[in-house]
Scaffold this active site. Structure first.
Site, PDB file in Angstrom:
ATOM      1  N   VAL A  72      -8.034 -32.717   7.143  1.00 32.30           N
ATOM      2  CA  VAL A  72      -7.888 -34.061   6.574  1.00 32.30           C
ATOM      3  C   VAL A  72      -6.735 -34.073   5.583  1.00 32.30           C
ATOM      4  CG1 VAL A  72      -9.002 -35.802   5.114  1.00 32.30           C
ATOM      5  CG2 VAL A  72     -10.338 -34.604   6.854  1.00 32.30           C
ATOM      6  N   CYS A  73      -5.923 -35.133   5.646  1.00 33.47           N
ATOM      7  CA  CYS A  73      -4.893 -35.357   4.622  1.00 33.47           C
ATOM      8  C   CYS A  73      -4.841 -36.847   4.321  1.00 33.47           C
ATOM      9  CB  CYS A  73      -3.539 -34.835   5.091  1.00 33.47           C
ATOM     10  SG  CYS A  73      -2.793 -35.785   6.432  1.00 33.47           S
ATOM     11  N   ALA A  74      -3.831 -37.274   3.586  1.00 31.13           N
ATOM     12  CA  ALA A  74      -3.774 -38.673   3.156  1.00 31.13           C
ATOM     13  C   ALA A  74      -3.467 -39.625   4.304  1.00 31.13           C
ATOM     14  CB  ALA A  74      -2.737 -38.838   2.048  1.00 31.13           C
ATOM     15  N   GLU A  76      -2.230 -38.382   7.750  1.00 31.20           N
ATOM     16  CA  GLU A  76      -2.408 -37.708   9.037  1.00 31.20           C
ATOM     17  C   GLU A  76      -1.356 -36.645   9.311  1.00 31.20           C
ATOM     18  OE1 GLU A  76      -0.939 -39.378  13.351  1.00 31.20           O
ATOM     19  OE2 GLU A  76      -2.904 -40.093  12.741  1.00 31.20           O
TER      20      GLU A  76
END
Length: 375
Positions: A72-74, A76
């Site tokens: 998961v990141c801010a 993608e």
């Protein structure tokens, strides 16, 4: 091994069904600590993306071999790169499509009940933000309550079930999320209702939501009269639907109560909050099913993903409803306020019609957790 995108809807189903999985969150530590994908059976590892630019070898021993790994990141992009590196090391891995922005915007419709004379009541769970909105459907007509800015979800859903949106309500002037109520009402040629005590500075026309009015949707009546319920805002208004459901707005939640300070008037409104909770709500039937406009923690979700509880149960278990001493209640509320929601002043101004930020600016304004409650 291939890297698979996982949608916010798919992750939501895993959370609701309490599937066990592992999240590698590659955002900075402060962002992760402030707000993350939550679930009762999720395990986490937070390692910032920049610490992984030279490779993922050092974190491999910390990742499970027997569980799905979701990166998961801010937005993608970083999660795809890290997921590719993990895949090259032989792990089965997915990434959250659209990142935390997509997680913030996903709405999951859940049917919460049938109405006595035909029709249904649906709750839209914005699981990444803790927002809850509602659609009352009867005889081909629909009313929306506390809708979010993701307006297509509601209009598409109404079309799917063969209903026409005729009324749109906001229980109060929201400060934690951007309302889609006015936009939906304009598109559907529906009546938009707003409490006038919260609307003194708005720049648009609306139908004043006041005591003494009943609004009929198909064969179902939304009773407004008994529940002018100030405290979160001075105009906050609750609804009783079908004599069975109490839509409490941001006054009463399952595990907490509403905060009175988002217009800077905590000392002035805390008395109204107590009056609503301890007098007005106390006069209602314990059998009413409380449907709030927010939830605070993931444990408030029922097995089907909905958020609800009987009013009598809340009077017995919700700590905000069990403080007999008024001075103690006042201190608990005003002395225990969480951080303000992200960009809440700008959100209030947008909901008043005073500013018109673009779509990306709106996303940035709403990023972060729900902070409407005192717990």
């Amino acid at each position: 091994m291939p890297v698979n995108p996982m949608t916010a809807k798919e992750v939501t189903r895993k959370v609701i069904q309490k599937e066990s999985f592992f999240i590698l969150d590659v955002r900075n530590e402060d962002a992760f600590q402030d707000w993350k994908v939550e679930g009762e059976t999720i395990q986490y590892l937070n390692v910032p993306y920049f610490d992984l630019l030279d490779g993922v070898e050092e974190i491999l021993p910390k990742l499970p071999q027997d569980k799905d790994v979701l990166v998961v990141c801010a937005k993608e992009g970083s999660s795809i790169m890290v997921a590719d590196m993990l895949s090259e090391e032989g792990l089965t891995v997915s990434y959250l499509q659209g990142g935390m922005k997509a997680w913030s915007e996903h709405l999951e419709p859940v049917k919460v009940g049938d109405l006595k004379d035909g029709g249904e009541l649906y709750q839209f769970v914005r699981i990444g933000k803790g927002c809850l909105s509602y659609m009352v459907v009867s005889n081909g007509e629909a009313a929306l309550i506390d809708s979010t800015r993701m307006t297509d979800v509601y209009t598409d859903f109404a079309q799917e079930i063969g209903a026409t949106i005729t009324h749109v309500f906001d229980t109060h002037l929201h400060a934690d999320h951007i309302s889609g109520g006015r936009k939906i009402a304009e598109a559907a040629n529906a009546t938009y209702w707003l409490p006038p005590k919260d609307a003194q500075d708005v720049t648009f026309s609306y139908q004043p939501l006041e005591e003494g009015q009943d609004v009929t949707i198909g064969k179902t009546t939304i009773n407004i009269q008994p529940l002018y319920s100030p405290g979160h805002t001075i105009g906050s208004t609750s609804f009783i639907v079908d004599k069975s459901y109490l839509l409490s707005g941001d006054i009463l939640f399952i595990d907490s109560i509403g905060r009175p300070d988002l217009a800077g008037l905590a000392e002035d409104w805390v008395g109204d909050l107590r009056e609503t909770l301890y007098t007005r709500y106390k006069e209602l039937s314990d059998e009413l099913i409380v449907l709030p406009a927010h939830f605070m923690i993931i444990k408030e979700l029922n097995e089907d993903g909905s958020v609800s509880e009987k009013l009598g149960t809340l009077f017995a278990k919700n700590h905000g409803l069990t403080i007999a001493d008024e001075a103690e209640f006042r201190e608990m509320v005003t002395g225990n306020l969480p951080p303000q929601p992200n960009a809440y002043q700008e959100i209030r101004e947008m909901n008043m019609g005073k500013i018109s930020p673009d779509e990306e600016q709106q996303r940035e304004m709403e990023i972060g957790p729900n902070r409407c409650a005192v717990r």
